[in-house]
Design an enzyme around this catalytic site. Sequence first.
Site, PDB file in Angstrom:
ATOM      1  N   SER A  87       0.753  -1.259   0.017  1.00 14.75           N
ATOM      2  CA  SER A  87       0.084   0.195   0.064  1.00 14.75           C
ATOM      3  C   SER A  87       0.791   1.106   0.222  1.00 14.75           C
ATOM      4  CB  SER A  87      -0.926   0.078   1.282  1.00 14.75           C
ATOM      5  OG  SER A  87      -1.538  -1.032   1.479  1.00 14.75           O
ATOM      6  N   THR A 208       1.361   6.753   0.695  1.00 17.02           N
ATOM      7  CA  THR A 208       0.284   5.860   0.158  1.00 17.02           C
ATOM      8  C   THR A 208       0.726   5.571  -1.391  1.00 17.02           C
ATOM      9  OG1 THR A 208      -1.690   5.059  -0.042  1.00 17.02           O
ATOM     10  CG2 THR A 208      -1.229   7.158  -0.506  1.00 17.02           C
ATOM     11  N   THR A 241      -6.974   7.831   7.003  1.00 20.34           N
ATOM     12  CA  THR A 241      -6.738   6.639   5.981  1.00 20.34           C
ATOM     13  C   THR A 241      -8.172   6.221   5.401  1.00 20.34           C
ATOM     14  OG1 THR A 241      -5.808   4.309   5.774  1.00 20.34           O
ATOM     15  CG2 THR A 241      -6.836   4.856   7.903  1.00 20.34           C
ATOM     16  N   GLY A 242      -8.270   5.511   4.297  1.00 17.35           N
ATOM     17  CA  GLY A 242      -9.599   5.192   3.880  1.00 17.35           C
ATOM     18  C   GLY A 242      -9.755   5.604   2.623  1.00 17.35           C
TER      19      GLY A 242
END
Length: 332
Positions: A87, A208, A241-242
């Site tokens: 990731s 990321t 995050t997400g």
Amino acid sequence: MKRRDFVKIGGLGTTALIIDGCKAKGNSEKKEILPLPHLNQVKVISTWNSGINANKTAIEALKNNKSALDAVELGLNVIESDPENTSVGIGGLPDENGNVTLDACIMDHQFNCGSVSYIQNIKNPISVARKVMEDTPHVMLSGKGAYNFAISKGFKHANLLTETSKESWEEWKKENNSNLPAINHENHDTIAMIALDHKGNLATGCTTSGWAYKMEGRVGDSPIIGSGVYLDNEVGAACATGLGEAIIKICGSHAIVELMRNGESPEQACKIAIQRIKNSNKDLKDLQVGFIAMNKKGEIGSYSLYSGFNYAYQDIQRSKLIDSQYDFEWKG
Ligand code: SD4
């Protein structure tokens, strides 16, 4: 005068720095007690269980009197450089065309911030983001420009697509093609971090490879100051995050810092931000978002939409993984 020792004098982790007195006449035994560096207060939190390793590096930096900014950069570098993590950095899952494109940003205690988005072939985008912050008049560089800037600063060109990530992408292409996998369930763990240093200064950063198999050119929340991270040293810091698309809509991290400014605890501020995510999206299926926050006093908290989000905490004594509070049970 020479530095002699740090000793505990009790009470709320207070430490005293004792310095040999000057060998002046009649003063040879006297010791002077100076204002204290608050080494006991240093701490770091970061998203997901990969944060445990990142935190270990960050806390070592903090224990050695490095700034929160250094700690964040060094901590995030660990995960960026790990090819096993799919990731972040090298080994990150690519976009729909098989290109690994990275997003990162960093922010310090004086509102200085730097960011890179859609950068390719550079292993440590958080360090490039810091260079953007420190060596340019800009906040954000993107794509080819970000890459060229990185090369001009001595970063090395690298192939970021590992065999494992390439195989996963090929598999996805064969089987799903147009369907993107749900972010943050099974397939993702972007790292975002907040550190507090011995001077009481905060720093935050995020790095990321974004949404796996995303459309070419897609950029998420992670390089966007106010969405992926935000920090006001008078108040606290937050990061996310997400699903970036949902986080951007509510300027998630900035919202949380403002909520803390208005007296909310870090957890309550994250919870209210999740409520805003719920209010601003009709379809919550597959929409995972998790926030973490730390206020100026070093109090921490988190909240996520679905179960399954956790974050890593580290101070000078303890390291632990904390399950976030959440609204809905994730059923897959
Ligand atoms: C993005 N927020 O690109 C990132 C992805 C993420 O764990 O956080 N994944 O939207």
